[in-house]
Design a protein around this motif. Structure first.
Motif, PDB file in Angstrom:
ATOM      1  N   UNK A  98     -10.299  30.528  42.162  1.00  0.00           N
ATOM      2  CA  UNK A  98      -9.405  29.368  42.181  1.00  0.00           C
ATOM      3  C   UNK A  98      -9.821  28.401  43.279  1.00  0.00           C
ATOM      4  N   UNK A  99     -10.153  28.942  44.412  1.00  0.00           N
ATOM      5  CA  UNK A  99     -10.565  28.095  45.526  1.00  0.00           C
ATOM      6  C   UNK A  99     -11.847  27.349  45.182  1.00  0.00           C
ATOM      7  N   UNK A 100     -12.798  28.075  44.619  1.00  0.00           N
ATOM      8  CA  UNK A 100     -14.065  27.431  44.279  1.00  0.00           C
ATOM      9  C   UNK A 100     -13.861  26.328  43.241  1.00  0.00           C
ATOM     10  N   UNK A 101     -12.983  26.601  42.298  1.00  0.00           N
ATOM     11  CA  UNK A 101     -12.735  25.566  41.290  1.00  0.00           C
ATOM     12  C   UNK A 101     -12.101  24.322  41.915  1.00  0.00           C
ATOM     13  N   UNK A 102     -11.150  24.567  42.794  1.00  0.00           N
ATOM     14  CA  UNK A 102     -10.525  23.433  43.483  1.00  0.00           C
ATOM     15  C   UNK A 102     -11.565  22.667  44.278  1.00  0.00           C
ATOM     16  N   UNK A 103     -12.412  23.412  44.967  1.00  0.00           N
ATOM     17  CA  UNK A 103     -13.446  22.767  45.776  1.00  0.00           C
ATOM     18  C   UNK A 103     -14.335  21.906  44.884  1.00  0.00           C
ATOM     19  N   UNK A 104     -14.698  22.447  43.754  1.00  0.00           N
ATOM     20  CA  UNK A 104     -15.566  21.699  42.843  1.00  0.00           C
ATOM     21  C   UNK A 104     -14.898  20.374  42.457  1.00  0.00           C
ATOM     22  N   UNK A 105     -13.631  20.469  42.106  1.00  0.00           N
ATOM     23  CA  UNK A 105     -12.920  19.253  41.705  1.00  0.00           C
ATOM     24  C   UNK A 105     -12.881  18.226  42.838  1.00  0.00           C
ATOM     25  N   UNK A 106     -12.435  18.681  43.971  1.00  0.00           N
ATOM     26  CA  UNK A 106     -12.256  17.742  45.082  1.00  0.00           C
ATOM     27  C   UNK A 106     -13.584  17.126  45.490  1.00  0.00           C
ATOM     28  N   UNK A 107     -14.605  17.955  45.551  1.00  0.00           N
ATOM     29  CA  UNK A 107     -15.915  17.434  45.940  1.00  0.00           C
ATOM     30  C   UNK A 107     -16.397  16.412  44.913  1.00  0.00           C
ATOM     31  N   UNK A 108     -16.143  16.717  43.666  1.00  0.00           N
ATOM     32  CA  UNK A 108     -16.563  15.776  42.625  1.00  0.00           C
ATOM     33  C   UNK A 108     -15.861  14.440  42.808  1.00  0.00           C
ATOM     34  N   UNK A 109     -14.627  14.504  43.264  1.00  0.00           N
ATOM     35  CA  UNK A 109     -13.860  13.267  43.400  1.00  0.00           C
ATOM     36  C   UNK A 109     -14.165  12.507  44.683  1.00  0.00           C
TER      37      UNK A 109
ATOM     38  N   UNK B  87     -18.107  28.511  52.197  1.00  0.00           N
ATOM     39  CA  UNK B  87     -17.381  28.181  50.989  1.00  0.00           C
ATOM     40  C   UNK B  87     -18.262  27.319  50.084  1.00  0.00           C
ATOM     41  N   UNK B  88     -18.868  26.325  50.661  1.00  0.00           N
ATOM     42  CA  UNK B  88     -19.699  25.427  49.869  1.00  0.00           C
ATOM     43  C   UNK B  88     -20.911  26.154  49.296  1.00  0.00           C
ATOM     44  N   UNK B  89     -21.483  27.015  50.100  1.00  0.00           N
ATOM     45  CA  UNK B  89     -22.616  27.793  49.604  1.00  0.00           C
ATOM     46  C   UNK B  89     -22.190  28.660  48.434  1.00  0.00           C
ATOM     47  N   UNK B  90     -21.032  29.282  48.597  1.00  0.00           N
ATOM     48  CA  UNK B  90     -20.526  30.130  47.519  1.00  0.00           C
ATOM     49  C   UNK B  90     -20.340  29.304  46.253  1.00  0.00           C
ATOM     50  N   UNK B  91     -19.838  28.100  46.427  1.00  0.00           N
ATOM     51  CA  UNK B  91     -19.649  27.230  45.271  1.00  0.00           C
ATOM     52  C   UNK B  91     -20.976  26.937  44.589  1.00  0.00           C
ATOM     53  N   UNK B  92     -21.938  26.564  45.400  1.00  0.00           N
ATOM     54  CA  UNK B  92     -23.248  26.268  44.846  1.00  0.00           C
ATOM     55  C   UNK B  92     -23.819  27.480  44.130  1.00  0.00           C
ATOM     56  N   UNK B  93     -23.699  28.625  44.775  1.00  0.00           N
ATOM     57  CA  UNK B  93     -24.230  29.841  44.174  1.00  0.00           C
ATOM     58  C   UNK B  93     -23.539  30.143  42.858  1.00  0.00           C
ATOM     59  N   UNK B  94     -22.221  30.023  42.881  1.00  0.00           N
ATOM     60  CA  UNK B  94     -21.466  30.338  41.671  1.00  0.00           C
ATOM     61  C   UNK B  94     -21.888  29.419  40.534  1.00  0.00           C
ATOM     62  N   UNK B  95     -21.981  28.145  40.870  1.00  0.00           N
ATOM     63  CA  UNK B  95     -22.349  27.172  39.851  1.00  0.00           C
ATOM     64  C   UNK B  95     -23.733  27.480  39.301  1.00  0.00           C
ATOM     65  N   UNK B  96     -24.634  27.776  40.195  1.00  0.00           N
ATOM     66  CA  UNK B  96     -26.002  28.064  39.770  1.00  0.00           C
ATOM     67  C   UNK B  96     -26.015  29.284  38.861  1.00  0.00           C
ATOM     68  N   UNK B  97     -25.318  30.300  39.308  1.00  0.00           N
ATOM     69  CA  UNK B  97     -25.292  31.533  38.529  1.00  0.00           C
ATOM     70  C   UNK B  97     -24.733  31.280  37.129  1.00  0.00           C
ATOM     71  N   UNK B  98     -23.691  30.475  37.086  1.00  0.00           N
ATOM     72  CA  UNK B  98     -23.062  30.176  35.816  1.00  0.00           C
ATOM     73  C   UNK B  98     -24.035  29.460  34.874  1.00  0.00           C
ATOM     74  N   UNK B  99     -24.697  28.461  35.431  1.00  0.00           N
ATOM     75  CA  UNK B  99     -25.645  27.712  34.615  1.00  0.00           C
ATOM     76  C   UNK B  99     -26.767  28.612  34.123  1.00  0.00           C
ATOM     77  N   UNK B 100     -27.267  29.423  35.034  1.00  0.00           N
ATOM     78  CA  UNK B 100     -28.358  30.324  34.642  1.00  0.00           C
ATOM     79  C   UNK B 100     -27.900  31.267  33.532  1.00  0.00           C
ATOM     80  N   UNK B 101     -26.683  31.747  33.664  1.00  0.00           N
ATOM     81  CA  UNK B 101     -26.169  32.659  32.639  1.00  0.00           C
ATOM     82  C   UNK B 101     -26.146  31.961  31.286  1.00  0.00           C
ATOM     83  N   UNK B 102     -25.670  30.734  31.292  1.00  0.00           N
ATOM     84  CA  UNK B 102     -25.618  29.975  30.047  1.00  0.00           C
ATOM     85  C   UNK B 102     -27.026  29.852  29.433  1.00  0.00           C
ATOM     86  N   UNK B 103     -27.964  29.498  30.290  1.00  0.00           N
ATOM     87  CA  UNK B 103     -29.322  29.307  29.790  1.00  0.00           C
ATOM     88  C   UNK B 103     -29.907  30.621  29.268  1.00  0.00           C
ATOM     89  N   UNK B 104     -29.701  31.674  30.018  1.00  0.00           N
ATOM     90  CA  UNK B 104     -30.256  32.952  29.594  1.00  0.00           C
ATOM     91  C   UNK B 104     -29.647  33.390  28.266  1.00  0.00           C
TER      92      UNK B 104
END
Lengths: 198, 198, 198, 198
Positions: free
Chosen positions: A8-19, A51-68
């Motif tokens: 939840x925190x990472x998702x919030x961070x993603x939103x706020x950072x995007x904004x 926190x930011x690193x975790x966000x980046x990592x999570x996002x990367x992992x997610x994208x990689x999973x999608x691609x794989x």
DNA sequence: CATGAATGAGGGTTCATTCAT
DNA sequence: TATGAATGAACCCTCATTCAT
């Protein structure tokens, strides 16, 4: 569940950072978005950077999973089809997580003097992405769809075209249908800008 | 001379930002680099934001000037030659001002909620760049070197390839000769990844 | 048993404070040391301050008990013997509870503007200690071992010598046998630094 | 003058710490006392810790200077006279800077696990003080005023007596005339508690 | 009673900006 | 005009305390 809170925190961070952008995002902004207090963030992440690193990592992992997943799904299909699928996966993910690409490009990512740790993180991401695209190269070559002499650069170039296409869309605020984008990319990437005889 | 001081400040700012990143660059860092005190900066620029904007504007203007000069110089030459020259001009400028592209990509540039002023500034830059490349399109079409159906997207795609190429070089720390890069870009852009018969 | 838990908490607090210092000791540190959660601490002590006060009180009470036992044990023996016993008791206790003396000296204890409650607590401790040593004075005077004119100050002075001896040992990291220390203290206290004729 | 400001800050810090204790003293308290804003403190000291270290160092240096001056002044006088002067110097300084001794004793000074840097600082202070007192030992021995067997411990013991005397005065809030204190200390130190024949 | 996640006031620190010299 | 010390709002982070489970 502790993990849910992290997410939840990472998702919030993603939103706020995007904004607001990375450097304008305060811990309290994130906390407010999640609906908790600042202190709570620190129960889940050591500090802002982690926190930011975790966000980046999570996002990367997610994208990689999608691609794989996509690569797995299309196994056996012809090169062109597989590349099509890959581009679609990336584009669709980018549409949902446009913020992610922002982060990728943002802030410290291109600093000359960036700490090696940060640089590595960024490099690893871009490399992973490049690698996934590049994993189709052998098939493309075997099937005679790719010219061997430039093959190693294709993933990089494709990524560049992808990114600029996304950026243009964003700047023009004219969302183009994904299928159209893919067609354009494939056409230009494979056939080139110059008309072919016949 | 008042103008010289402004330029000196902007140059210092460019250097420091290139080294430390945008948000990590303090007014005092810039002042120290120029060899003056903070107060002096405020004699030439209203505030931090204006200084950075001035830097961006100056950089953009400089790049545009380079491109316009090149376009002027090559007037009359065939499309391929002119494009070659343009790419060379951009690449050479990028090599010297790698920082500039950083700035372009950095921080607030991609923010969804960026103030319209900032967004416009960024948009104007990218657009201007795209436009210069696009200004060759008519000739390319006339000379039968470009396929008409995708022509409007070529500048964007070229810019993307350019950028990803630069980034890859940076990440790999393997500087490639400019001529080689241009050759690769032109080949891939014009001929495509797929081998052509004959 | 409620009392056992209190004791366990106080012991943990003593250890942690000894290791980290008073102001650096967090409630969670203490909880972790006991092997319970923070919340539990608050089931036994109103708040941090009360816990620390309880610790101080417990420590003081313990030391007093030791001294009173020793005084009881040696009742009837000559002054010198009884003082010897008292010093031994204090030194041995100090060795085990070096932390205690730290606490005594630490932080708020010497504040000019310390709340009267805190000051009283400290004062009471030092006074109690001084008093126990002073309780031997009458015998010392009766037995002609003490000079009457300075007698009231002897406890204070002895305490000072004791403390500085302990501190020096700590700083030098050279533990001296207790018996040697006592001998030194008694010799210097009773005979003085100046050689006596005969 | 930059130096004056530093001194003003250190003096304010000394006062506030004396009143509130070390850990209760906030940077803003110090700033307010000097009559500046927080930010200003950071123009003169890297951070809170450095400020406090600077205070300790300054205080130590000042005390040492006083002692050295006194030792210089009394050079050539008999041991007893010189010791008298030294004690007077220390006591008078302590009266004015009671806070200093507080700091010396406070907080981290006795922590078992204190960082070696902090410990060294404290150790160096106590050692320097001890050393100054000890520098009179040779004369005392030569002049037959000190017993050789315990001589090395005399400085430590004297310091202890001094300190406990000061503390007692503070606790009792009964300031005793300095001369009386010195007389008591000298008498007890040199002659001992036990009456001498003749 | 025990738990431990959540709270949020409070403190250290930074830095863009001001202004007296 | 140049200076650079002073300012103080703002941000990151800590930790004593609470309370629902």
């Amino acid at each position: 569940m502790k993990e849910e809170a992290r997410v939840a925190i990472l998702e919030a961070a993603e939103q706020v950072i995007a904004e607001q952008g990375l450097s304008a995002t305060r811990m309290e902004d994130i906390a407010t978005r999640v609906g908790v207090s600042v202190g709570t963030l620190y129960n889940y992440f050591e500090d802002r950077q982690r926190l930011l690193q975790a966000l980046l990592d999570a996002q990367a992992q997610q994208l990689m999973a999608v691609l794989d997943t996509e690569l797995e799904r299309s196994r056996g299909a012809p090169y062109r089809t597989r590349l099509h699928g890959l581009l679609r996966a990336i584009l669709e993910h980018a549409q949902k997580h446009f913020r992610f690409l922002s982060l990728l490009l943002e802030e410290r990512s291109l600093r000359v003097a960036a700490s090696s740790e940060e640089l590595d993180r960024h490099q690893r991401l871009v490399n992973a992405l490049t690698e996934r695209i590049g994993s189709l190269n052998p098939e493309g070559l075997t099937q005679g769809v790719l010219r061997p002499e430039d093959a190693p650069h294709y993933p990089t170039l494709l990524l560049g075209m992808l990114q600029s296409t996304l950026l243009r869309q964003f700047l023009d605020r004219q969302p183009t249908p994904v299928d159209e984008q893919i067609a354009l990319l494939l056409r230009c990437f494979l056939e080139g800008a110059s008309p072919r005889p016949g």
